[in-house]
Write an enzyme that holds these catalytic residues in place. Structure first.
Site, PDB file in Angstrom:
ATOM      1  N   GLU A 119      -6.557 -10.528  -0.858  1.00  0.00           N
ATOM      2  CA  GLU A 119      -6.407 -10.504   0.449  1.00  0.00           C
ATOM      3  C   GLU A 119      -6.997 -11.693   0.951  1.00  0.00           C
ATOM      4  O   GLU A 119      -7.917 -11.962   1.355  1.00  0.00           O
ATOM      5  CB  GLU A 119      -7.060  -9.171   1.074  1.00  0.00           C
ATOM      6  CG  GLU A 119      -6.606  -8.083   0.781  1.00  0.00           C
ATOM      7  CD  GLU A 119      -7.340  -6.678   1.580  1.00  0.00           C
ATOM      8  OE1 GLU A 119      -8.044  -7.127   2.435  1.00  0.00           O
ATOM      9  OE2 GLU A 119      -6.946  -5.577   1.298  1.00  0.00           O
ATOM     10  N   TYR A 126       0.869  -1.144   0.069  1.00  0.00           N
ATOM     11  CA  TYR A 126      -0.031   0.073   0.006  1.00  0.00           C
ATOM     12  C   TYR A 126       0.892   1.312   0.050  1.00  0.00           C
ATOM     13  O   TYR A 126       2.135   1.256   0.517  1.00  0.00           O
ATOM     14  CB  TYR A 126      -0.946   0.048   1.288  1.00  0.00           C
ATOM     15  CG  TYR A 126      -1.968  -0.733   1.287  1.00  0.00           C
ATOM     16  CD1 TYR A 126      -3.081  -0.434   0.250  1.00  0.00           C
ATOM     17  CD2 TYR A 126      -2.572  -1.659   2.296  1.00  0.00           C
ATOM     18  CE1 TYR A 126      -4.217  -1.118   0.115  1.00  0.00           C
ATOM     19  CE2 TYR A 126      -3.590  -2.339   2.433  1.00  0.00           C
ATOM     20  CZ  TYR A 126      -4.662  -2.005   1.236  1.00  0.00           C
ATOM     21  OH  TYR A 126      -5.790  -2.495   1.128  1.00  0.00           O
ATOM     22  N   ASN A 160      -9.904   0.931  -3.625  1.00  0.00           N
ATOM     23  CA  ASN A 160      -9.333  -0.024  -2.547  1.00  0.00           C
ATOM     24  C   ASN A 160     -10.652  -0.545  -1.987  1.00  0.00           C
ATOM     25  O   ASN A 160     -11.427   0.262  -1.365  1.00  0.00           O
ATOM     26  CB  ASN A 160      -8.497   0.197  -1.465  1.00  0.00           C
ATOM     27  CG  ASN A 160      -8.172  -1.012  -0.628  1.00  0.00           C
ATOM     28  OD1 ASN A 160      -7.911  -2.196  -1.066  1.00  0.00           O
ATOM     29  ND2 ASN A 160      -8.582  -0.970   0.589  1.00  0.00           N
ATOM     30  N   GLU A 161     -11.285  -1.566  -2.345  1.00  0.00           N
ATOM     31  CA  GLU A 161     -12.339  -2.251  -1.706  1.00  0.00           C
ATOM     32  C   GLU A 161     -13.544  -1.057  -1.985  1.00  0.00           C
ATOM     33  O   GLU A 161     -14.388  -0.863  -1.104  1.00  0.00           O
ATOM     34  CB  GLU A 161     -12.387  -2.629  -0.374  1.00  0.00           C
ATOM     35  CG  GLU A 161     -11.500  -3.794  -0.275  1.00  0.00           C
ATOM     36  CD  GLU A 161     -11.096  -4.364   1.266  1.00  0.00           C
ATOM     37  OE1 GLU A 161     -11.200  -3.243   2.264  1.00  0.00           O
ATOM     38  OE2 GLU A 161     -11.062  -5.477   1.391  1.00  0.00           O
TER      39      GLU A 161
END
Length: 634
Positions: A264, A79, A183-184
């Site tokens: 993930e 990240y 992200n998500e």
């Protein structure tokens, strides 16, 4: 069972029929026909682990990367926290522990490819999910959307970051094989496709048309629907308790062809203050990892090493109530918080050996640890008596409270000061009627600690005193919400306080630069006699304590335990180790990286205790961590 066999057959077929590339060219792409990644024209399956350079001191980066390589990983996932590099708007920092390119270079030298996740939002249980708090200076800003102010800030940031990354793309001779966009995003309420399209345009402009861009989302239809976008390869994430076939079938509904990817795969989990310490069974991790690799899936293990939320970088969650993430990000990961190989790591290596050659040679050992023993501290002063040192510019005056963001003090602590408008001969309620203490307030009258207010938990307390007495309210930012709809998380007194039936007014607000003062050598550079009159010997209420760990020729990793201390913050040699809160738990020790210590000079220790220090004023340096205990108390 038929579905499993079909997935296995399709993905194994990929490993034998993909084409070839002209010799010498470097390329990384998705082969939709044969459901796999292609690296230099040949089928490629990555086995990756997440590591966060922002949570590991620079001097240990190489050690951690080598251990990951020796486990058998061929990639890492990283990240980029925006707020770590642009804490102040327009001022960019890529030096020292923030030297992203040096980290990428070390990974490259080690033989590890990189799956990069530059956000701009990352979650990661990191402060505000990586978004800089200065965004909140726009009071109505709609984060993670096509809001004009937000998009402009994101565009400015990516115009700085992405050109730095382009030379590190695999096709340009570097090691970055794929890049995540946002992200998500499907977990966020906004579901703003215009925002995602804008990001896709920026990433394509700066990184080129051939870079593999992807999204990652949770294992539900809603998350996959709002988080995916044409032109961005859709991947999924899930842990050990998920039906693998169902999860990958969901990915297939949104990405009918191409490689199976779990971006993930959870090897552990995070801790909040007041939780039990999270543990995920190593045998489960190994079994599910083996099943996914057998299917030909690409897997990233989150986390492979978690590291530490040094300073003020921990995030928080807000579901039914506000819950702050602990300082340790150990995550029960294969490499411990201190970077030590665990049994879980050895089990994972045994699984990987079944699918690819693991580098020969021994696993690098755990870093040496040392129990330096007890150090006795002495009181350096109460916060209210040190304002000339901690807040040199003096207070901001305001009729009503101002937030951290309005004063441009984004992290740490601020002191709100007013006077009692009348005599309080009987205990009188001090009320936060709008749940406006974000996140924890320590209340003193004329230097005497009277109690605290806590977000979502303690909204009323009683105080007493005489008209004109000074009321000090020290407010702690416990970390901004990093996930969900409440990431617009303003800090400080975000609404008025009421005393009895009246609103308190006429505030002096002191932004406290505690880290700056300690970096400049305080309190060791000051004698006690120079402190103002508010200083007392009492160990109750917000106060600083200091001492030294004498050198013994070693500078090894160690773990600091503050037995019977209540809650606060610790600095060693000017470095902010993070928060302690042993009474609430579960974390009982703070990780102290050995290279922070001097083997030849006295090591300066500063503790900010917010509630009550023990009479013995001792702290203990141990040779092992204690991450489980006392959960739910305080």
């Amino acid at each position: 069972m038929a579905a499993v066999l079909l997935l296995v057959a399709v993905n194994l077929a990929c490993l034998s029929v993909c084409g070839h590339v002209v010799s010498g060219e470097r390329s990384f792409s998705v082969d939709y026909k044969n459901d796999c990644f292609l690296k230099d024209g040949k089928p490629f399956q990555y086995i990756s682990g997440s590591i966060h350079y922002s949570r590991i001191p620079r001097y240990y980066w190489k050690d951690r990367l080598l251990k990951m390589y020796m486990t058998g990983l061929n990639a890492i996932q990283v990240y980029v926290p925006w707020n770590f590099h642009e804490a102040v708007q327009g001022i960019y920092n890529f030096t020292g522990d923030r030297d992203l390119e040096h980290f990428l270079d070390l990974a490259n030298q080690t033989g590890l490819l990189v799956i990069l996740r530059p956000g701009p939002y990352i979650c990661a249980e990191w402060e505000m999910g990586g978004l800089p708090a200065w965004l909140l200076q726009k009071p109505n800003i709609r984060l993670r959307s096509a809001d004009t102010d937000y998009v402009q800030a994101v565009s400015n940031w990516l115009a700085v970051l992405l050109p730095k990354l382009k030379p590190w793309l695999y096709s340009n001779g570097g090691n970055i094989i794929t890049v995540q966009v946002e992200n998500e995003y499907g977990s966020y309420y906004a579901c703003d496709y215009n925002y995602m399209r804008h990001l896709r345009t920026l990433f394509r402009f700066f990184l080129g048309e051939d870079t593999v861009l992807f999204t990652t989302d949770g294992n539900t239809d809603r998350e996959m629907m709002c988080g995916t976008l044409e032109g961005l390869y859709a991947t999924i994430d899930f842990g050990t308790d998920t039906n693998i076939t169902d999860a990958f079938n969901r990915q297939r509904r949104f990405e009918p062809r191409g490689p199976l990817v779990n971006s993930e795969f959870y090897t552990g989990w995070l801790d909040h203050w007041g939780d039990q310490h999270a543990v995920v069974d190593a045998q489960k991790v190994s079994r599910v990892l083996g099943e996914m690799l057998t299917m030909g899936a690409n897997v990233n293990m989150y986390m492979f090493e978690g590291g530490t939320n040094f300073g003020y970088w921990n995030g928080a969650d807000h579901d039914s109530r506000f819950r702050s993430v602990v300082t340790s990000y150990d995550y029960d990961a294969p490499l411990s918080e201190a970077g030590d190989p665990t049994e879980k790591l050895l089990d994972i290596r045994d699984v990987i050996k079944q699918f690819r050659d693991v580098p020969s040679g021994p696993m690098p050992p755990a870093t040496p640890k040392f129990a330096y023993g007890f150090v006795t501290l002495s009181k350096a002063g109460n916060i209210s008596g040190l304002l000339n040192i901690l807040s040199p510019p003096g207070p901001v005056k305001s009729q009503y409270p101002l937030t951290f963001e309005e004063i441009k003090q984004y992290y740490g602590y601020m002191l709100y000061q007013t006077t009692l408008p009348w005599d309080l001969s009987e205990p009188t309620p001090l009320i936060s009627p709008m749940n406006g203490v974000h996140d924890r307030a320590y209340v003193s009258v004329n230097g005497a600690f009277q109690g605290l207010l806590e977000r979502d938990t303690v909204l009323v307390m009683n105080i007493s005193g005489q008209k004109g007495d000074t009321v000090d309210i020290l407010v702690e930012n416990m970390g901004r919400v990093n996930f969900g709809s409440k990431i617009n998380d303003y800090k400080g007194l975000v609404s008025n306080l009421i005393l009895g039936k009246d609103v308190l007014t006429d505030w002096k607000i002191y932004p406290l630069d505690i880290d700056g003062a300690i970096t400049r050598g305080w309190p060791q550079s000051n004698s006690r006699q120079s402190f103002p009159a508010f200083w007392t010997e009492s160990t109750v209420g917000p106060a600083f304590y200091s001492g030294t760990l004498q050198p013994n020729g070693l500078a090894w990793d160690t773990f600091l335990k503050l037995n019977e201390w209540t809650k606060g913050q610790v600095w060693i040699n000017g470095v902010n180790l993070g928060r302690y809160w042993p009474a609430r738990g579960p974390q009982q020790t703070l990780y102290v990286p050995g290279p922070l210590l001097s083997s030849t000079q006295p090591n300066n220790i500063t503790v900010l205790e917010l509630e009550k220090a023990p009479a013995h004023l001792r702290i203990l340096f141990m040779d092992r961590p204690q991450l489980s205990g006392a959960a739910g108390k305080s």
